[in-house]
Design an enzyme around this catalytic site. Sequence first.
Site, PDB file in Angstrom:
ATOM      1  N   SER A 142       0.842  -1.196   0.000  1.00  0.00           N
ATOM      2  CA  SER A 142       0.000   0.000   0.000  1.00  0.00           C
ATOM      3  C   SER A 142       0.871   1.239   0.000  1.00  0.00           C
ATOM      4  CB  SER A 142      -0.898   0.013   1.244  1.00  0.00           C
ATOM      5  OG  SER A 142      -1.598   1.233   1.365  1.00  0.00           O
ATOM      6  N   TYR A 156      -1.685  -1.281  10.302  1.00  0.00           N
ATOM      7  CA  TYR A 156      -1.855  -1.381   8.854  1.00  0.00           C
ATOM      8  C   TYR A 156      -0.614  -0.900   8.104  1.00  0.00           C
ATOM      9  CZ  TYR A 156      -4.070  -1.347   4.297  1.00  0.00           C
ATOM     10  OH  TYR A 156      -4.361  -1.603   2.983  1.00  0.00           O
TER      11      TYR A 156
END
Length: 271
Positions: A142, A156
């Site tokens: 990401s 995350y």
Amino acid sequence: MPPARPVSLITGASAGIGAAFARDLAARGHDLILTARRADRLESLAEELRARHTSTVTVLPADLADPHAVSALCDALAARGLAVDWLINNAGYGVPGTFEANDWPTHEAFIRVLMTAPTELAWRLLPGMRQRGYGRIINVASLAGHVPGSAGHTLYAASKAYLIKFSQSLALENRHLGVHVCALCPGFTWSEFHDVTGTRELMNKLPGFMWQTAEAVVREGHDAVERGEVVHVTGGVNRFIKALVKLLPDRLALWLSGRESKRYRDLGEAV
């Protein structure tokens, strides 16, 4: 040389980027192995792909939070005589709320799915790729792995940064053997991700130009791994953000991340 019909294993294939990878690779002549927790969705996707393409599609439901899931999955592949040429480590989700707002089993499951499982899958499937002199591994990371961590999804960004560094080392160790490894780093992508985390209303405040479709992300990822690109950030806006963050002093970048956390993250109790 790639095989006439490469075999691709896609984790988290039931929706979003995983399902888009399945459709893209089937259209390119791959046979597929689809895994995720939701067997009904996998079967529905498999039926669609078999009807539209000549692909052989194998459905192997698994919960990657189970510490024995990867070994069981690989045993099932071996029993069926399936050698994996493309590994798409896509399974993932977010845990909203601050770190202490969630219990340890929640964090442990998250770490298994987003870090341990992709690492173990690569470890188990890489020897066959090396032996055959051909393989592709895409670790779906990401943009979050390139920018300071934010409050509200504590693990995350950390997990995505791990996938980026892991991919870099793996690529250096294997590129001379015909195995390409790429960390694919999308930004905001239209999928169920924010619906599952309960942050859709917050995400809808973002301007439309910051979003990409899952199909666009997959096209960039496929092209990047074939080129031998080790880390690929998708979309011009995301590449600009990554470049800008690298230029900012760390304290300023962290302050900006903290400000945006308050606007676009659930900082309350876990849901």
